[in-house]
Design a protein around this motif. Structure first.
Motif, PDB file in Angstrom:
ATOM      1  N   ILE A 155       0.838  -1.203   0.000  1.00  0.00           N
ATOM      2  CA  ILE A 155       0.000   0.000   0.000  1.00  0.00           C
ATOM      3  C   ILE A 155       0.869   1.249   0.000  1.00  0.00           C
ATOM      4  N   ASP A 156       1.888   1.261   0.866  1.00  0.00           N
ATOM      5  CA  ASP A 156       2.737   2.443   1.017  1.00  0.00           C
ATOM      6  C   ASP A 156       3.555   2.746  -0.237  1.00  0.00           C
ATOM      7  N   CYS A 157       3.974   1.698  -0.959  1.00  0.00           N
ATOM      8  CA  CYS A 157       4.815   1.950  -2.138  1.00  0.00           C
ATOM      9  C   CYS A 157       4.007   1.954  -3.439  1.00  0.00           C
ATOM     10  N   GLY A 158       2.676   1.795  -3.328  1.00  0.00           N
ATOM     11  CA  GLY A 158       1.818   1.926  -4.494  1.00  0.00           C
ATOM     12  C   GLY A 158       1.800   0.730  -5.421  1.00  0.00           C
ATOM     13  N   VAL A 159       2.056  -0.456  -4.874  1.00  0.00           N
ATOM     14  CA  VAL A 159       2.019  -1.679  -5.680  1.00  0.00           C
ATOM     15  C   VAL A 159       0.713  -2.415  -5.397  1.00  0.00           C
ATOM     16  N   ARG A 160       0.110  -3.013  -6.424  1.00  0.00           N
ATOM     17  CA  ARG A 160      -1.163  -3.724  -6.278  1.00  0.00           C
ATOM     18  C   ARG A 160      -1.061  -4.828  -5.224  1.00  0.00           C
ATOM     19  N   THR A 161      -2.186  -5.227  -4.687  1.00  0.00           N
ATOM     20  CA  THR A 161      -2.235  -6.267  -3.671  1.00  0.00           C
ATOM     21  C   THR A 161      -1.901  -7.624  -4.274  1.00  0.00           C
ATOM     22  N   ILE A 162      -0.932  -8.305  -3.691  1.00  0.00           N
ATOM     23  CA  ILE A 162      -0.536  -9.633  -4.138  1.00  0.00           C
ATOM     24  C   ILE A 162      -0.306 -10.519  -2.914  1.00  0.00           C
ATOM     25  N   ASN A 163      -0.268 -11.813  -3.141  1.00  0.00           N
ATOM     26  CA  ASN A 163       0.043 -12.769  -2.088  1.00  0.00           C
ATOM     27  C   ASN A 163       1.542 -12.763  -1.823  1.00  0.00           C
ATOM     28  N   TYR A 164       1.940 -13.007  -0.572  1.00  0.00           N
ATOM     29  CA  TYR A 164       3.370 -13.020  -0.241  1.00  0.00           C
ATOM     30  C   TYR A 164       4.137 -14.023  -1.094  1.00  0.00           C
ATOM     31  N   HIS A 165       3.532 -15.154  -1.389  1.00  0.00           N
ATOM     32  CA  HIS A 165       4.215 -16.205  -2.157  1.00  0.00           C
ATOM     33  C   HIS A 165       4.537 -15.760  -3.582  1.00  0.00           C
ATOM     34  N   THR A 166       3.898 -14.662  -4.018  1.00  0.00           N
ATOM     35  CA  THR A 166       4.200 -14.102  -5.336  1.00  0.00           C
ATOM     36  C   THR A 166       5.668 -13.691  -5.426  1.00  0.00           C
ATOM     37  N   LEU A 167       6.273 -13.347  -4.293  1.00  0.00           N
ATOM     38  CA  LEU A 167       7.686 -12.975  -4.285  1.00  0.00           C
ATOM     39  C   LEU A 167       8.552 -14.143  -4.758  1.00  0.00           C
ATOM     40  N   ARG A 168       8.213 -15.343  -4.321  1.00  0.00           N
ATOM     41  CA  ARG A 168       8.954 -16.542  -4.718  1.00  0.00           C
ATOM     42  C   ARG A 168       8.745 -16.847  -6.207  1.00  0.00           C
ATOM     43  N   HIS A 169       7.486 -16.677  -6.672  1.00  0.00           N
ATOM     44  CA  HIS A 169       7.202 -16.854  -8.094  1.00  0.00           C
ATOM     45  C   HIS A 169       8.009 -15.848  -8.923  1.00  0.00           C
ATOM     46  N   THR A 170       8.057 -14.612  -8.439  1.00  0.00           N
ATOM     47  CA  THR A 170       8.779 -13.558  -9.148  1.00  0.00           C
ATOM     48  C   THR A 170      10.268 -13.875  -9.226  1.00  0.00           C
ATOM     49  N   PHE A 171      10.832 -14.335  -8.113  1.00  0.00           N
ATOM     50  CA  PHE A 171      12.250 -14.704  -8.097  1.00  0.00           C
ATOM     51  C   PHE A 171      12.548 -15.757  -9.158  1.00  0.00           C
ATOM     52  N   ALA A 172      11.743 -16.815  -9.194  1.00  0.00           N
ATOM     53  CA  ALA A 172      11.969 -17.899 -10.155  1.00  0.00           C
ATOM     54  C   ALA A 172      11.852 -17.401 -11.592  1.00  0.00           C
ATOM     55  N   THR A 173      10.850 -16.575 -11.843  1.00  0.00           N
ATOM     56  CA  THR A 173      10.636 -16.051 -13.190  1.00  0.00           C
ATOM     57  C   THR A 173      11.793 -15.166 -13.634  1.00  0.00           C
ATOM     58  N   ARG A 174      12.244 -14.273 -12.738  1.00  0.00           N
ATOM     59  CA  ARG A 174      13.366 -13.390 -13.089  1.00  0.00           C
ATOM     60  C   ARG A 174      14.642 -14.192 -13.354  1.00  0.00           C
ATOM     61  N   CYS A 175      14.842 -15.266 -12.596  1.00  0.00           N
ATOM     62  CA  CYS A 175      16.033 -16.105 -12.797  1.00  0.00           C
ATOM     63  C   CYS A 175      16.037 -16.723 -14.189  1.00  0.00           C
ATOM     64  N   ILE A 176      14.891 -17.232 -14.607  1.00  0.00           N
ATOM     65  CA  ILE A 176      14.785 -17.832 -15.936  1.00  0.00           C
ATOM     66  C   ILE A 176      14.954 -16.776 -17.016  1.00  0.00           C
ATOM     67  N   GLU A 177      14.320 -15.640 -16.830  1.00  0.00           N
ATOM     68  CA  GLU A 177      14.402 -14.569 -17.825  1.00  0.00           C
ATOM     69  C   GLU A 177      15.820 -14.048 -17.988  1.00  0.00           C
ATOM     70  N   SER A 178      16.610 -14.113 -16.919  1.00  0.00           N
ATOM     71  CA  SER A 178      17.991 -13.619 -16.989  1.00  0.00           C
ATOM     72  C   SER A 178      18.980 -14.703 -17.406  1.00  0.00           C
ATOM     73  N   GLY A 179      18.475 -15.923 -17.663  1.00  0.00           N
ATOM     74  CA  GLY A 179      19.335 -16.962 -18.221  1.00  0.00           C
ATOM     75  C   GLY A 179      19.832 -18.019 -17.262  1.00  0.00           C
ATOM     76  N   MET A 180      19.343 -18.068 -16.013  1.00  0.00           N
ATOM     77  CA  MET A 180      19.799 -19.099 -15.077  1.00  0.00           C
ATOM     78  C   MET A 180      19.340 -20.473 -15.552  1.00  0.00           C
ATOM     79  N   ASP A 181      20.212 -21.480 -15.389  1.00  0.00           N
ATOM     80  CA  ASP A 181      19.820 -22.826 -15.784  1.00  0.00           C
ATOM     81  C   ASP A 181      18.825 -23.401 -14.776  1.00  0.00           C
ATOM     82  N   ILE A 182      17.949 -24.270 -15.271  1.00  0.00           N
ATOM     83  CA  ILE A 182      16.853 -24.806 -14.461  1.00  0.00           C
ATOM     84  C   ILE A 182      17.358 -25.621 -13.281  1.00  0.00           C
ATOM     85  N   LYS A 183      18.424 -26.373 -13.458  1.00  0.00           N
ATOM     86  CA  LYS A 183      18.955 -27.220 -12.385  1.00  0.00           C
ATOM     87  C   LYS A 183      19.383 -26.376 -11.191  1.00  0.00           C
ATOM     88  N   SER A 184      20.121 -25.307 -11.440  1.00  0.00           N
ATOM     89  CA  SER A 184      20.574 -24.427 -10.345  1.00  0.00           C
ATOM     90  C   SER A 184      19.384 -23.791  -9.646  1.00  0.00           C
TER      91      SER A 184
END
Length: 218
Positions: free
Chosen positions: A151-180
């Motif tokens: 609310i304070d930083c103006g980001v839409r309401t999301i579930n806390y677990h979305t942070l973990r989904h975001t981390f995984a997605t950014r890793c793939i988008e930046s080229g990290m291999d799936i095994k790591s």
């Protein structure tokens, strides 16, 4: 054929929500400015993929700043118990070992989190994020604090677990291999990582197609 198609569709998992890069920057900037002690937990989920229970169960003895690693091997969760006096169910906070062998893991600390750890360590407690009723933080307290941050930083309401989904997605988008990535997330198999957490954004899909066209000399 129609029934077969319905059957196939029912097996398709719903895609999980992820933060946009802009939303991620807004959240990170807010946490860095506010210097809230719960902020390190949010950053650990966003940039290291920790589950909320793993964040709450993290002790300073698990953090090796010289080697820049974290040992994840315990979690905090709520268990359902019966209240014999009032004859109704209630929950109780519990600290326990990692759920599976793959969840017990050692992962690298992102370089950008090192200064935050150094700052927090000056006010030493047993747990990285200490609680009031318990020596460790209640996951629900972090969830409430996270909603306030959004609310304070103006980001839409999301579930806390979305942070973990975001981390995984950014890793793939930046080229990290799936095994790591699978090992960092503490998954039992690479397929779990692929099928559950990795979701390419439309921008990433467009970039891949553009690269294919450029490769074809178009």
């Amino acid at each position: 054929h129609y029934r077969n198609d319905i059957g196939r569709l029912s097996k398709i998992q719903k895609s999980f929500d992820v933060l946009t890069v802009h939303e991620q920057k807004l959240l990170e900037s807010y946490i860095e400015k506010s210097k809230n002690h719960i902020g390190i937990g949010i950053m650990l989920s966003l940039y290291a993929g920790l589950r909320i229970g793993e964040v709450c169960g993290l002790k300073w003895e698990d953090v090796d700043l010289s080697a820049k690693t974290i040992h994840i091997h315990r979690t905090v969760c709520r268990l359902n118990v019966n209240d014999s006096e009032k004859n109704k169910p209630k929950t109780m906070l519990m600290l326990g070992d990692a759920k599976t062998l793959s969840s017990d893991r050692i992962i690298p600390i992102p370089e950008k989190l090192i200064p935050i750890f150094l700052q927090l360590r000056t006010n030493y407690t047993e747990f990285v994020i200490s609680g009031k009723t318990y020596p460790y933080m209640d996951p629900r307290t972090i969830q409430y604090a996270f909603k306030k941050c959004l609310i304070d930083c103006g980001v839409r309401t999301i579930n806390y677990h979305t942070l973990r989904h975001t981390f995984a997605t950014r890793c793939i988008e930046s080229g990290m291999d799936i095994k790591s990535l699978s090992e960092i997330l503490g998954h039992a198999s690479v397929n779990i990582t692929l099928n559950t957490y990795v979701h390419s954004s439309m921008d990433h899909k467009r970039k891949q197609i553009d690269e294919m066209i450029a490769y074809c000399g178009q």
